[in-house]
Design an enzyme around this catalytic site. Sequence first.
Site, PDB file in Angstrom:
ATOM      1  N   HIS A 513       0.841  -1.180   0.072  1.00 40.51           N
ATOM      2  CA  HIS A 513      -0.176   0.105   0.134  1.00 40.51           C
ATOM      3  C   HIS A 513       0.856   1.197  -0.032  1.00 40.51           C
ATOM      4  O   HIS A 513       0.834   2.115   1.069  1.00 40.51           O
ATOM      5  CB  HIS A 513      -0.905  -0.277   1.120  1.00 40.51           C
ATOM      6  CG  HIS A 513      -1.790  -1.193   1.395  1.00 40.51           C
ATOM      7  ND1 HIS A 513      -2.455  -1.583   2.479  1.00 40.51           N
ATOM      8  CD2 HIS A 513      -2.386  -2.357   0.315  1.00 40.51           C
ATOM      9  CE1 HIS A 513      -3.127  -2.839   2.365  1.00 40.51           C
ATOM     10  NE2 HIS A 513      -2.944  -3.005   0.838  1.00 40.51           N
ATOM     11  N   ASN A 514       1.478   1.428  -0.951  1.00 39.68           N
ATOM     12  CA  ASN A 514       2.524   2.636  -1.300  1.00 39.68           C
ATOM     13  C   ASN A 514       1.388   3.929  -1.688  1.00 39.68           C
ATOM     14  O   ASN A 514       0.706   3.565  -2.598  1.00 39.68           O
ATOM     15  CB  ASN A 514       3.513   2.500  -2.166  1.00 39.68           C
ATOM     16  CG  ASN A 514       4.494   1.568  -1.898  1.00 39.68           C
ATOM     17  OD1 ASN A 514       5.383   1.650  -0.839  1.00 39.68           O
ATOM     18  ND2 ASN A 514       4.287   0.145  -2.338  1.00 39.68           N
TER      19      ASN A 514
END
Length: 586
Positions: A513-514
């Site tokens: 989850h960048n």
Amino acid sequence: MVRKLPPVDVVLVGFGWTGAILAQELTEDGLDVLAIERGGWRDTPSHFPTTVAQDELRWYWRKEMFQSAARDTLTFRNNGSQTALPMRRWGSFLPGEGVGGGGVHWNGQTWRFLPSDFLAASHNIGRYGPMPEGLTVQDYGVTYGELEPHYDRFEKLCGIGGKAGNLNGEIHEGGNPFEGPRSAEYPSPPMHMTFAQHRFEAAAKELGLKPFPGPSANMSQPYVNPLGCQLAPCTYCGFCEKYGCGNYSKASPQTTILPVLMSKPNFSLKVHNEVLRIKLDSTGSRATGVIHVDQNGEEYEQPADLVILCAYQLSNTRLMMLSGIGEIYNPATGEGLVGKNYCYQVMSGADVFFDDKYTNEFVGAGALGMCVDDYNGDNFDHSGLDFIGGGYISCWTTHNRPIERQRTPEGTPTWGSAWKKAVAENYLKSTNVGAHGASMAHAGNHLDLDPTYTDVYGRPLMRMTFDFTPNDRAMSAFLTERVREIAERMGGREIKLSPREGPYDSMPYQTTHNTGGTIMGTNPSNSVVNRYLQSWDVSNLFVMGAGVFPQNAGYNPTGTVAALAYWAADAIRAQYFKSPGALVQA
């Protein structure tokens, strides 16, 4: 020599969830849409049938599901005083590649952000006063209420299973009471819970918390979506995250959109072609198309009236930088916006070991879980605490693959006969409680171009500068204690706590989850794109994906990424093509 191709109305760069959504929506208006994907074609029967879908060695450990780090990677450092070095092997996150992108190998945990998450700056300042020093948190420029119909549409596309906690403002027992108002119930019921979830639920209730089933894109029952695509009930094989589903039981572009989209005459797809840059006109304020290269090294110019970036967050940000669109963020001066507000998330947890109870966690699914949201966002009073934000706490029964997951009690050696004995004794009798914490944007965490290393085409690699901030650490410490409270009440023999300690390490897997780098906002001085995800600098360029998040909420991002894609698609169809130009006047 670059070969110029016939023009199209719309060119999409990347073909995962957002590419498929945009293509489906825009072709409905008769537009000629071309998607360019650097990876290959993937479909269920050819690439992950049930006979090979659970090949742990092939898909996860040998990374066949992910971007080739040998051709293109990024460099990493914890802070500006260090020299960034290339990530030769993916570790803490796993960028997807190929048709479907990360939508093929996601878990299926499909959340909506809280209404206050979209107002993270104004809401927190209004309630608690000025932001902690260094935080660069800001509002999205779009509200939960505006996105609600688009959340609902994605959930119906995917057949999400769950239990509503807030239907049109009325709180319903058994659902998440903290969620924003929904216009409709989930399209499918929750998944069937197992022993671990029941223990988690009982422990949470004992503490006065409000547990509810996690929202799941793994099918709890047969489902036919509004496009007519049929999904099958999940078999609980446990191979979701990092794997394709061979059973048509996990919502993905392949199972929900592509069977319809690929038959349309006004849609075309090029695979194994990489976009090298966005081509601009002489003023630099209009995109004329893209330059891409095929597997043989032949370069092409693809003219288009509209360019939409639909690749992974890191790739979209880098392509903006390589194309000279916007100013790259400089943390020393605070100038520039492209690459600003890179955020990750902060994970911690506790393993729970039982003596006489079998959890059998090889029976699972990516989004099979019970959760509590009492400590997420601003669902609790932060007065007197030294942080903002929070996260959900959950007991998911997933990723218990035999090579990847061997839980052992505290004090167990990391190798040898004692380790083997502990693995054998605990594999079937353990579970995990985890905290999925937010990440608030900080001035020092950012993305830019590496001055030393290049990819196979000679382009500078992306350079990531990131470490957990004091806000991250304080929030995670708070959440980890809440995890302990629940885990200790689940009736196990013992627990093993895994707090977040030390600097961020890019090697052990944590989450993909960048976010950030092409952030959205209210004006050109605080954002790369406007509330419709349209570039402030180049009005016929739109940017999809989690790169537009100004900070990262305490949830999995796919639901919000998709809702924003539908929101942007509506604006393009209803506004942009009727009157091309800026949709928001600066």
